[in-house]
Design an enzyme around this catalytic site. Sequence first.
Site: not given
Ligand code: 8YV
Length: 314
Positions: A232, A261, A279
């Site tokens: 993150r 982002e 991402h």
């Molecule tokens: C995805 C993510 O970008 O799982 C996570 O924490 O950052 C990713 O898998 C997101 O949650 C899907 O839109």
Amino acid sequence: MTKPEIVLVAPMMPTVMTVLEQRYTPHRLYEAADKAGFLAEIGGSVRGIATNGHAGAGADLMDALPKLEIIASYGVGYDAVDVPQAAARGVVVTNTPDVLNDDVANLAVGLLLAASREMVRADRHVRAGRWPDGDMPLARSIRGKPVGILGLGRIGKDIATKLQVFGCDVAYHGRHEQTDQPYRYYPDLVAMAGDCEYLIVICPATPETRGAVNRAVMDALGPQGTLIHVARGSIVDEPELVQALSEGRLGGAALDVFADEPRVPEALLSMENVILQPHIGSATVETRQAMGDLVLRNLELQFAGEPVATPVAA
Ligand code: 8YV
């Protein structure tokens, strides 16, 4: 029987959306121009939220949904969901652990390989027609090289296993030593960064990890070091990262995540020693399907009055 009503904060892949529409009455918040007005109209009968790791769900949204029972997030990281607020209201929060380990780990390892072999720069070399003028400078092998992993959780362990196949010398830093793991533990992140050529960031975003990869860590990694970030944006001090790269105090970076982002610091766009990804850690058809299936399963269990499959600890 009437279908339970759900607020969709962000879309999921079409095959998942189709099932969601069959089972529930979805309200697409992401399509509403006037979100407050939209919620005032439909909020009273909504029992669930489906969201993702980026959009999350805050207290404001929960306030608008008095019958809310569950927040099902399409992602493993749930830092964007206000979990304490959900817990205070008796709302269950679920995420999608494990099903994305393989693909997120593959991206991290892919970025390590791409950075060490300068694959993106080499691609630009060919496209720009520079090959006839000369070869690329020699790149670096990763066999035997020290790689530090910040966060030896589910995905971190998968990365470590994969890196062993490439002959890397794997170490890790986290809150606790994991004595059942074969890798060297560093209680101090700066000390680990000082001994490593690559630092892979894959810990959860928490108040404790905010800004954990700071100037001292970057300076310890140094001009021969590369930062690989697939967790993150908040975990890395991004302005410091831009400065360290532009001053040559840090050798390079391969980044899949950013502080704000989809905005990426302008200065990074022209740096040859930086690889940028939008991402995409979990963004494969197979993994996003598995994540969506888990969201659907958690919603189904909740509305059947059963314990959900993957609750987040409050
Ligand atoms: C995805 C993510 O970008 O799982 C996570 O924490 O950052 C990713 O898998 C997101 O949650 C899907 O839109």
